[in-house]
Design a protein around this motif. Sequence first.
Motif, mmCIF file in Angstrom:
data_model
loop_
_atom_site.group_PDB
_atom_site.id
_atom_site.type_symbol
_atom_site.label_atom_id
_atom_site.label_comp_id
_atom_site.label_asym_id
_atom_site.label_seq_id
_atom_site.Cartn_x
_atom_site.Cartn_y
_atom_site.Cartn_z
ATOM 1 N N ARG A 176 -137.037 -25.634 -31.662
ATOM 2 C CA ARG A 176 -138.416 -25.390 -31.227
ATOM 3 C C ARG A 176 -138.799 -23.931 -31.498
ATOM 4 N NH1 ARG A 176 -138.067 -28.038 -26.614
ATOM 5 N NH2 ARG A 176 -137.728 -26.216 -25.316
ATOM 6 N N GLN A 208 -141.821 -22.654 -33.764
ATOM 7 C CA GLN A 208 -142.883 -21.770 -33.256
ATOM 8 C C GLN A 208 -143.042 -20.562 -34.185
ATOM 9 O OE1 GLN A 208 -141.233 -21.418 -29.344
ATOM 10 N NE2 GLN A 208 -142.783 -22.743 -28.432
ATOM 11 N N SER A 223 -144.849 -21.546 -37.325
ATOM 12 C CA SER A 223 -146.218 -22.071 -37.187
ATOM 13 C C SER A 223 -147.141 -21.032 -36.552
ATOM 14 C CB SER A 223 -146.195 -23.353 -36.340
ATOM 15 O OG SER A 223 -145.691 -23.081 -35.039
ATOM 16 N N GLU A 267 -138.688 -38.151 -27.193
ATOM 17 C CA GLU A 267 -139.542 -37.267 -26.380
ATOM 18 C C GLU A 267 -139.336 -35.813 -26.779
ATOM 19 O OE1 GLU A 267 -137.232 -39.350 -24.766
ATOM 20 O OE2 GLU A 267 -138.687 -40.990 -24.768
ATOM 21 N N GLU A 276 -141.128 -35.195 -29.956
ATOM 22 C CA GLU A 276 -142.581 -35.133 -29.700
ATOM 23 C C GLU A 276 -142.970 -33.789 -29.099
ATOM 24 O OE1 GLU A 276 -144.968 -37.057 -30.434
ATOM 25 O OE2 GLU A 276 -144.032 -38.972 -30.967
ATOM 26 N N ARG A 277 -142.173 -33.343 -28.127
ATOM 27 C CA ARG A 277 -142.475 -32.053 -27.460
ATOM 28 C C ARG A 277 -142.450 -30.910 -28.465
ATOM 29 N NH1 ARG A 277 -139.307 -33.778 -23.208
ATOM 30 N NH2 ARG A 277 -137.497 -32.645 -23.999
ATOM 31 N N ALA A 314 -142.751 -31.100 -31.705
ATOM 32 C CA ALA A 314 -143.824 -31.256 -32.692
ATOM 33 C C ALA A 314 -145.157 -30.797 -32.108
ATOM 34 C CB ALA A 314 -143.902 -32.714 -33.144
ATOM 35 N N GLU A 315 -145.366 -31.134 -30.840
ATOM 36 C CA GLU A 315 -146.620 -30.751 -30.200
ATOM 37 C C GLU A 315 -146.739 -29.234 -30.084
ATOM 38 O OE1 GLU A 315 -148.588 -31.870 -26.003
ATOM 39 O OE2 GLU A 315 -147.441 -33.462 -27.007
ATOM 40 N N ALA A 316 -145.598 -28.581 -29.790
ATOM 41 C CA ALA A 316 -145.626 -27.118 -29.598
ATOM 42 C C ALA A 316 -145.798 -26.370 -30.918
ATOM 43 C CB ALA A 316 -144.326 -26.669 -28.918
ATOM 44 N N THR A 317 -145.565 -27.058 -32.037
ATOM 45 C CA THR A 317 -145.508 -26.335 -33.311
ATOM 46 C C THR A 317 -146.422 -26.927 -34.383
ATOM 47 O OG1 THR A 317 -143.680 -27.722 -34.060
ATOM 48 C CG2 THR A 317 -143.082 -25.711 -32.905
ATOM 49 N N GLY A 318 -147.148 -27.973 -34.039
ATOM 50 C CA GLY A 318 -148.014 -28.620 -35.031
ATOM 51 C C GLY A 318 -147.234 -29.356 -36.104
ATOM 52 N N VAL A 350 -143.342 -35.779 -36.533
ATOM 53 C CA VAL A 350 -142.120 -36.419 -36.031
ATOM 54 C C VAL A 350 -141.697 -37.467 -37.050
ATOM 55 C CG1 VAL A 350 -141.131 -37.845 -34.208
ATOM 56 C CG2 VAL A 350 -142.795 -36.069 -33.635
#
Length: 261
Positions: free
Chosen positions: A13, A17, A20, A38, A41-42, A44-48, A51
């Motif tokens: 992550r 970060q 991105s 999960e 997903e987490r 991917a969501e934090a970094t655009g 998945v």
Amino acid sequence: MRVGCIGAGHIARALGQGWSRPALEGAPALAYHDVSPEAAERAAEATGAAVAGDLRDLVERSDVVVVAVRPQQVAEVLAAVAPLLGRRALVSVAAGVPLAELRAALPHDARVGRIMPNVAASLGLGTFLFVPGTLGEAEGEVERLFALAGDVVVLDERHFDSATAVAGCMPGILALLVRDFARAGERRGLDPDVARRLAIAGVHGAAAVIAKDGDPDAVIAATATPGGMTAAAITALEERDITEAVALAVHAAAERAKELT
Ligand SMILES: NC(=O)c1ccc[n+]([C@@H]2O[C@H](COP(=O)([O-])OP(=O)(O)OC[C@H]3O[C@@H](n4cnc5c(N)ncnc54)[C@H](OP(=O)(O)O)[C@@H]3O)[C@@H](O)[C@H]2O)c1
């Protein structure tokens, strides 16, 4: 460049970060795969990032595959990746898993290297210890990729564990010192929030000054006025042999690397 991370935990992550950050030029297209959907997903969501549906999908959409699972999980991951990798580059960020072990688990002509990141990568301030291994033509590409999130230091693998103990472990060790500075302030009556804020701001500014100067001794000389407060603090630490304590910490971390798999 397309990058696929196997494992979407703390360090994967942080890397995402770093890669991105807004306005970063040449940012890679990133995808995650994790046994825990999960977690993927987490991250991917934090970094655009994307998945991947499964491991095959991740490898197929990558030019560089980053193995970011815990050391004990690397063998299982490599066994699954080996038939999928082809000429793609693979880098492992796992501590304690030597290049020879990575190579033995992959086809003999696999392009494989090791990188030791630290979590400061998330801010583009990472330190990356890089063993290019058999990356060959992909070496430059991998070096440029990680340079997007910090400083890449190429080194011989025999120095990897010692270098990791100095750089890779630094954020955690420094966080411990900052916590203890804050606690010391509290013991002297400072409000806990104020003490923590002062300790964090202090280390932030101090790190920037030391990095700019490039010479810790010069910063010590410039701040420890004879007979002054900093000099008194340093003397108190030296009386407890802080130099030896730090050497022991680095030794313990480097030795631990040998026991991780
Ligand atoms: N954290 C750091 O600051 C740091 C710094 C430098 C290097 N490293 C290295 O980076 C690696 C990861 O560390 P971490 O702290 O990020 O660990 P972590 O937070 O535990 O993340 C690892 C992730 O990989 C998942 N995973 C396990 N087996 C998998 C598989 N077969 N396929 C896909 N995903 C799998 C784990 O799921 P489960 O939890 O369900 O097993 C977990 O979500 C380690 O080898 C460590 O030595 C870490």
